[in-house]
Write an enzyme that holds these catalytic residues in place. Structure first.
Site, mmCIF file in Angstrom:
data_model
loop_
_atom_site.group_PDB
_atom_site.id
_atom_site.type_symbol
_atom_site.label_atom_id
_atom_site.label_comp_id
_atom_site.label_asym_id
_atom_site.label_seq_id
_atom_site.Cartn_x
_atom_site.Cartn_y
_atom_site.Cartn_z
ATOM 1 N N ASN A 116 47.896 -48.070 13.548
ATOM 2 C CA ASN A 116 47.523 -46.776 13.160
ATOM 3 C C ASN A 116 48.336 -45.604 13.164
ATOM 4 O O ASN A 116 48.621 -44.610 12.649
ATOM 5 C CB ASN A 116 46.069 -46.137 13.687
ATOM 6 N N ILE A 176 42.918 -36.572 5.015
ATOM 7 C CA ILE A 176 41.695 -36.711 6.020
ATOM 8 C C ILE A 176 42.320 -35.512 6.883
ATOM 9 O O ILE A 176 43.344 -35.341 7.234
ATOM 10 C CB ILE A 176 41.952 -38.053 7.115
ATOM 11 N N SER A 231 48.275 -45.657 2.976
ATOM 12 C CA SER A 231 48.197 -44.067 2.368
ATOM 13 C C SER A 231 47.751 -44.136 0.924
ATOM 14 O O SER A 231 48.295 -45.125 0.427
ATOM 15 C CB SER A 231 49.186 -43.205 3.008
ATOM 16 N N TYR A 240 57.864 -41.149 3.491
ATOM 17 C CA TYR A 240 56.880 -41.573 4.100
ATOM 18 C C TYR A 240 56.011 -42.516 3.085
ATOM 19 O O TYR A 240 55.595 -43.269 3.568
ATOM 20 C CB TYR A 240 56.206 -40.250 4.517
ATOM 21 N N LYS A 285 54.823 -46.385 3.477
ATOM 22 C CA LYS A 285 53.287 -46.820 3.286
ATOM 23 C C LYS A 285 53.195 -47.821 2.337
ATOM 24 O O LYS A 285 52.499 -48.632 2.144
ATOM 25 C CB LYS A 285 52.657 -45.691 3.155
HETATM 26 P P1 NAD Z 1 47.591 -37.691 13.735
HETATM 27 O O1 NAD Z 1 49.049 -37.147 13.621
HETATM 28 O O2 NAD Z 1 46.600 -37.178 14.512
HETATM 29 O O3 NAD Z 1 47.854 -39.016 14.303
HETATM 30 C C1 NAD Z 1 49.071 -39.837 14.473
HETATM 31 C C2 NAD Z 1 49.088 -40.893 15.730
HETATM 32 O O4 NAD Z 1 50.255 -41.471 15.565
HETATM 33 C C3 NAD Z 1 49.085 -40.166 16.784
HETATM 34 O O5 NAD Z 1 48.294 -40.748 17.908
HETATM 35 C C4 NAD Z 1 50.435 -39.972 17.302
HETATM 36 O O6 NAD Z 1 50.685 -39.660 18.774
HETATM 37 C C5 NAD Z 1 50.985 -41.141 16.864
HETATM 38 N N1 NAD Z 1 52.384 -41.482 16.579
HETATM 39 C C6 NAD Z 1 53.123 -40.282 15.785
HETATM 40 N N2 NAD Z 1 54.623 -40.711 16.160
HETATM 41 C C7 NAD Z 1 54.474 -41.597 16.905
HETATM 42 C C8 NAD Z 1 55.460 -42.360 17.550
HETATM 43 N N3 NAD Z 1 56.950 -41.930 17.209
HETATM 44 N N4 NAD Z 1 55.382 -43.488 18.386
HETATM 45 C C9 NAD Z 1 54.140 -43.498 18.881
HETATM 46 N N5 NAD Z 1 53.014 -43.219 18.255
HETATM 47 C C10 NAD Z 1 53.353 -41.866 17.406
HETATM 48 O O7 NAD Z 1 47.246 -38.140 12.208
HETATM 49 P P2 NAD Z 1 46.172 -39.185 11.614
HETATM 50 O O8 NAD Z 1 45.813 -38.376 10.238
HETATM 51 O O9 NAD Z 1 45.168 -39.586 12.694
HETATM 52 O O10 NAD Z 1 47.290 -40.369 11.234
HETATM 53 C C11 NAD Z 1 46.929 -41.694 11.374
HETATM 54 C C12 NAD Z 1 47.315 -42.699 10.521
HETATM 55 O O11 NAD Z 1 46.649 -42.397 9.217
HETATM 56 C C13 NAD Z 1 48.693 -42.665 10.399
HETATM 57 O O12 NAD Z 1 49.481 -43.886 10.091
HETATM 58 C C14 NAD Z 1 49.005 -41.757 9.128
HETATM 59 O O13 NAD Z 1 50.101 -41.984 8.456
HETATM 60 C C15 NAD Z 1 47.722 -42.459 8.151
HETATM 61 N N6 NAD Z 1 47.187 -41.663 7.222
HETATM 62 C C16 NAD Z 1 46.891 -40.192 7.608
HETATM 63 C C17 NAD Z 1 46.355 -39.225 6.590
HETATM 64 C C18 NAD Z 1 45.809 -38.245 6.469
HETATM 65 O O14 NAD Z 1 45.440 -37.578 5.565
HETATM 66 N N7 NAD Z 1 45.496 -37.593 7.837
HETATM 67 C C19 NAD Z 1 46.420 -40.011 5.048
HETATM 68 C C20 NAD Z 1 46.883 -41.098 4.795
HETATM 69 C C21 NAD Z 1 47.248 -41.921 6.008
#
Ligand code: NAD
Length: 255
Positions: free
Chosen positions: A93, A193, A146, A160, A164
């Protein structure tokens, strides 16, 4: 949706690894699995995320490491190997956009930073954990792609979105390759999200417009991602499903 709605014991005693579990989608999914009886090994994020430890009780362990680095991937894999006799569920994740960078400002460094975190770490961690996944006998890998993998994302997100896109293709490819080993590989593909992610990279106006353009007329929540992950994680629920990407996007039609 309640945090405890799924507590049926399907994951009782299962060894589950979730990366980026310190907050957002990863935290919600890891908590739900722990509430259902799983032993959680949580990668919380980089070192400054250690404060985000929320997985109390027996059978919960946490590591912090920068997954954009080779050392961080090794450290995480070693920690998991020293705490898990096998890995039944591996949820990749951790990931983020690392800023919106227009093409005219693109650098080799940004390209490397984004792809090392969002793609390379998934490949290397999967490879290093393969013996533990095989030891499960019926493991499930869940990648987090994503909607931008399919749409290309919005301006400044090309690296990005492409990273993905790699994850979506890697999911399909690995599913075929690992099927004979009893390992299923699927992905979730979230739309927008409402997590920290968008507090960093999207304006309030952009989020309002996205909600208005979404058929279900709202943004998603971390909790919206939980049930799809639990479904894909469980051999009982999805044992004949591999190589699939589930869109969690309020009806945007893209995965
Ligand atoms: P978030 O920013 O709250 O969480 C991201 C997580 O990744 C955090 O725990 C952070 O500490 C960790 N992270 C970031 N950079 C890091 C690094 N260099 N090393 C280790 N850990 C690292 O965001 P989220 O929305 O919970 O995202 C979770 C996943 O979902 C991600 O892969 C994101 O790309 C994907 N995503 C999110 C959305 C959205 O709309 N929020 C949409 C599509 C995909």
């Amino acid at each position: 949706m309640s945090e405890h709605y799924f507590a049926k014991g399907l994951f009782s005693g299962k060894q589950v690894v979730v990366t980026g579990a310190g907050r957002g989608i990863g935290a919600a999914v890891a908590r739900a699995l722990q509430n259902d009886g799983a032993n959680i090994t949580a990668h919380l994020g980089r070192e400054e995320n250690r404060q985000h430890w929320t997985f109390n009780g027996d059978g919960a362990n946490a590591v912090c490491a920068d997954l954009a680095t080779l050392d961080g991937v090794d450290q995480t894999a070693d920690f998991i190997a020293s705490h898990c006799p096998a890995v039944d569920v591996l949820i990749h994740n951790a990931g983020t956009m690392l800023g919106r960078v227009p093409t005219e400002s693109m650098t080799a460094e940004h390209y490397a930073d984004v792809t090392n975190l969002n793609s390379r770490s998934v490949v290397l961690l999967t490879t290093k954990l393969l013996p533990l996944l095989k030891a499960s006998g019926a493991a499930s890998i869940i990648n987090v792609s994503s909607i931008s993998a399919a749409t290309g994302g919005s301006a400044g997100s090309s690296m990005y979105s492409a990273a993905k896109g790699f994850i979506s293709t890697y999911t399909r490819s690995l599913a075929t390759e690992l099927a004979p080993l009893g390992i299923r590989v699927n992905a979730i593909s979230p739309g927008t999200i409402d997590t920290d992610f968008h507090q960093r990279y999207s304006s309030a106006e952009k989020l309002k417009a996205t909600a208005a353009n979404t058929p279900l007329k709202r943004l998603g929540t971390s909790q919206d991602c939980v049930s799809a992950c639990l479904f894909l994680a469980s051999d009982e629920l999805s044992g004949f499903i591999t190589g699939q990407i589930i869109g969690i996007n309020g009806g945007m039609s893209y995965v």
